[in-house]
Design a protein around this motif. Structure first.
Motif, PDB file in Angstrom:
ATOM      1  N   GLU A 176       0.842  -1.207   0.000  1.00  0.00           N
ATOM      2  CA  GLU A 176       0.000   0.000   0.000  1.00  0.00           C
ATOM      3  C   GLU A 176       0.873   1.252   0.000  1.00  0.00           C
ATOM      4  O   GLU A 176       0.565   2.250  -0.673  1.00  0.00           O
ATOM      5  CB  GLU A 176      -0.933  -0.016   1.209  1.00  0.00           C
ATOM      6  N   ASP A 177       1.989   1.193   0.754  1.00  0.00           N
ATOM      7  CA  ASP A 177       2.943   2.309   0.736  1.00  0.00           C
ATOM      8  C   ASP A 177       3.538   2.485  -0.654  1.00  0.00           C
ATOM      9  O   ASP A 177       3.720   3.617  -1.134  1.00  0.00           O
ATOM     10  CB  ASP A 177       4.067   2.069   1.751  1.00  0.00           C
ATOM     11  N   ARG A 180       1.009   4.186  -2.946  1.00  0.00           N
ATOM     12  CA  ARG A 180       0.917   5.622  -2.657  1.00  0.00           C
ATOM     13  C   ARG A 180       2.149   6.363  -3.169  1.00  0.00           C
ATOM     14  O   ARG A 180       2.040   7.466  -3.747  1.00  0.00           O
ATOM     15  CB  ARG A 180       0.739   5.849  -1.149  1.00  0.00           C
ATOM     16  N   GLN A 183       1.995   6.685  -6.908  1.00  0.00           N
ATOM     17  CA  GLN A 183       0.999   7.688  -7.297  1.00  0.00           C
ATOM     18  C   GLN A 183       1.544   9.103  -7.103  1.00  0.00           C
ATOM     19  O   GLN A 183       1.336   9.992  -7.958  1.00  0.00           O
ATOM     20  CB  GLN A 183      -0.287   7.489  -6.483  1.00  0.00           C
ATOM     21  N   VAL A 184       2.241   9.312  -5.984  1.00  0.00           N
ATOM     22  CA  VAL A 184       2.828  10.637  -5.714  1.00  0.00           C
ATOM     23  C   VAL A 184       3.877  10.966  -6.762  1.00  0.00           C
ATOM     24  O   VAL A 184       3.920  12.084  -7.304  1.00  0.00           O
ATOM     25  CB  VAL A 184       3.427  10.686  -4.297  1.00  0.00           C
ATOM     26  N   VAL A 196       2.533   2.946 -11.609  1.00  0.00           N
ATOM     27  CA  VAL A 196       1.360   2.954 -10.717  1.00  0.00           C
ATOM     28  C   VAL A 196       0.518   1.698 -10.947  1.00  0.00           C
ATOM     29  O   VAL A 196       0.083   1.042  -9.990  1.00  0.00           O
ATOM     30  CB  VAL A 196       0.514   4.222 -10.952  1.00  0.00           C
ATOM     31  N   GLU A 200      -0.353  -1.236  -8.278  1.00  0.00           N
ATOM     32  CA  GLU A 200      -1.754  -1.568  -7.979  1.00  0.00           C
ATOM     33  C   GLU A 200      -2.058  -3.032  -8.310  1.00  0.00           C
ATOM     34  O   GLU A 200      -2.828  -3.688  -7.585  1.00  0.00           O
ATOM     35  CB  GLU A 200      -2.674  -0.637  -8.768  1.00  0.00           C
TER      36      GLU A 200
END
Length: 390
Positions: A176-177, A180, A183-184, A196, A200
């Motif tokens: 999950e990190d 994120r 995505q950032v 990304v 995912e």
């Protein structure tokens, strides 16, 4: 067949001396109290619960009880048959007695004929022999113990699945990190959409694996409920996984255990009984007896090899567990250091989470190693008690 035997027995009682027969207890028709659908089972309870409640075990015992009842009827037939022989001898003496009246001789002759018919009826009964009863008893004991072993194995497998679930859930935090972070980076123009998507996809795969393991755990609960004599969907709670019995391993005397396992082996005992039932009247029967003897010799060698291999496996797993415990100490030390560094602002939360995940995963690796060692020790014990390794 059973009704025929009982009828024959009743006729015999009329024709011979009064012989007391054992009374058979009536079936208990009292309904059991409804069971709770939520219950806790510990490993130490499994054997007795299976033997007390499993429906297949109950059927096995009923089969054996029926054979024992058949054998008791056969013994009654034999006793009555002896009495018939004695009575027939007396009647023959009456018939051959010149001073006996014709009416008495006629009655004696009629009674003698009736007894002869009855004895023929006894001789036609298909009763279980003692060898057949002993063979069935061994096969039933083997089957019951296999059910116990299966339930114990499911208990161990269930816990190993839970360890795997823990590991995946720990890894999910790190993934999950990663999602994120990807995505950032993409939003800042430092990453790509493909990165990304890959992150995912990895997270989605992990979530699917978690769901699969949860479904497998539910399936094991269904199977365990049935083995323990419950409704398949009763709410079962598995107790704590026991630690491996290292003290038992330290006391193992391999050659003594091999000898005990060969003596206890259900397969060897069953094969010996099957061989004893065969005679040597024909060439074919002799060949069958020889084949059974060969099977026994092969099983003796197989047991020796299986037990030596199983003990080697236990020793290897002991060494592996010791190594993983050292790795756990290292992971714990790194995690403690990371907590201090994070509080000082030296490392990021992502690094902290990764080190925490490493520590928790190593903790799970140790629990898994303990569980694996535990079950292999139990498998060795089952070998000693006469069941094969597989």
């Amino acid at each position: 067949m059973k009704n025929k035997k009982i009828a024959a027995l009743a006729i015999a009682i009329v024709l011979t001396a009064n012989m007391a027969l054992p009374a058979f207890a009536a079936e208990n028709t009292e309904q059991d109290a409804p069971k709770s659908t939520a219950y806790l089972v510990s490993y130490s309870q499994i054997e007795q619960i299976v033997l007390d409640n499993n429906l297949q075990v109950e059927n096995n015992e009923l089969t054996l009880d029926n054979l024992m009842e058949e054998d008791e009827l056969k013994k009654q037939y034999e006793r009555i048959s002896d009495s018939i022989d004695q009575t027939s001898a007396t009647l023959a003496a009456v018939i051959g007695n010149a001073s006996a009246t014709q009416d008495l001789k006629t009655v004696a002759a009629g009674t003698s004929a009736a007894l002869a018919v009855l004895k023929t009826l006894f001789a036609s009964q298909e009763d279980a022999s003692e060898d057949t009863i002993n063979l069935t008893e061994l096969q039933i004991k083997q089957a019951n113990n296999q059910l116990v072993k299966a339930a114990q194995s499911l208990f161990s497998t269930y816990h190993q699945l839970q360890y795997n679930l823990e590991s995946l859930k720990n890894n999910r935090t790190a993934l999950e990190d990663s999602v994120r972070a990807a995505q950032v980076r993409y939003q800042l123009g430092a990453g790509t959409a493909a990165a990304v998507e890959d992150a995912e996809a990895s997270l989605a795969t992990l979530n699917k694996n978690i769901t699969d393991l949860q479904n497998q755990s539910l399936s094991i609960k269904y199977q365990m409920n049935q083995l323990l004599g419950h409704q398949y969907n009763d709410q079962i709670v598995f107790g704590k996984m026991p630690d491996p019995d290292i003290k038992y391993v330290e006391t193992i005397q391999l050659q003594d255990d091999i000898a005990e396992a060969q003596k206890a082996s259900y397969k060897i005992q069953i094969t010996k009984l099957q061989r004893s039932i065969l005679n040597e009247d024909t060439h074919q029967e002799k060949d069958k007896r020889k084949a059974k003897s060969n099977d026994i010799d092969a099983e003796i060698q197989k047991i020796s090899a299986s037990m030596a291999t199983q003990l080697d496996t236990i020793k290897q797993q002991q060494a592996a567990l010791a190594l993983e415990q050292k790795n756990l100490d290292i992971a714990k030390r790194k995690w403690d250091q990371a907590v201090q560094q994070y509080e000082l602002g030296v490392i990021s939360s992502i690094t902290l989470n990764q080190l925490k995940s490493n520590y928790l995963n190593q903790e799970i690796i140790v629990k898994t190693a303990k569980s694996t060692l535990f079950w292999n020790i139990e498998s060795y014990r089952w070998l000693v008690k006469g069941l094969p390794a597989s």
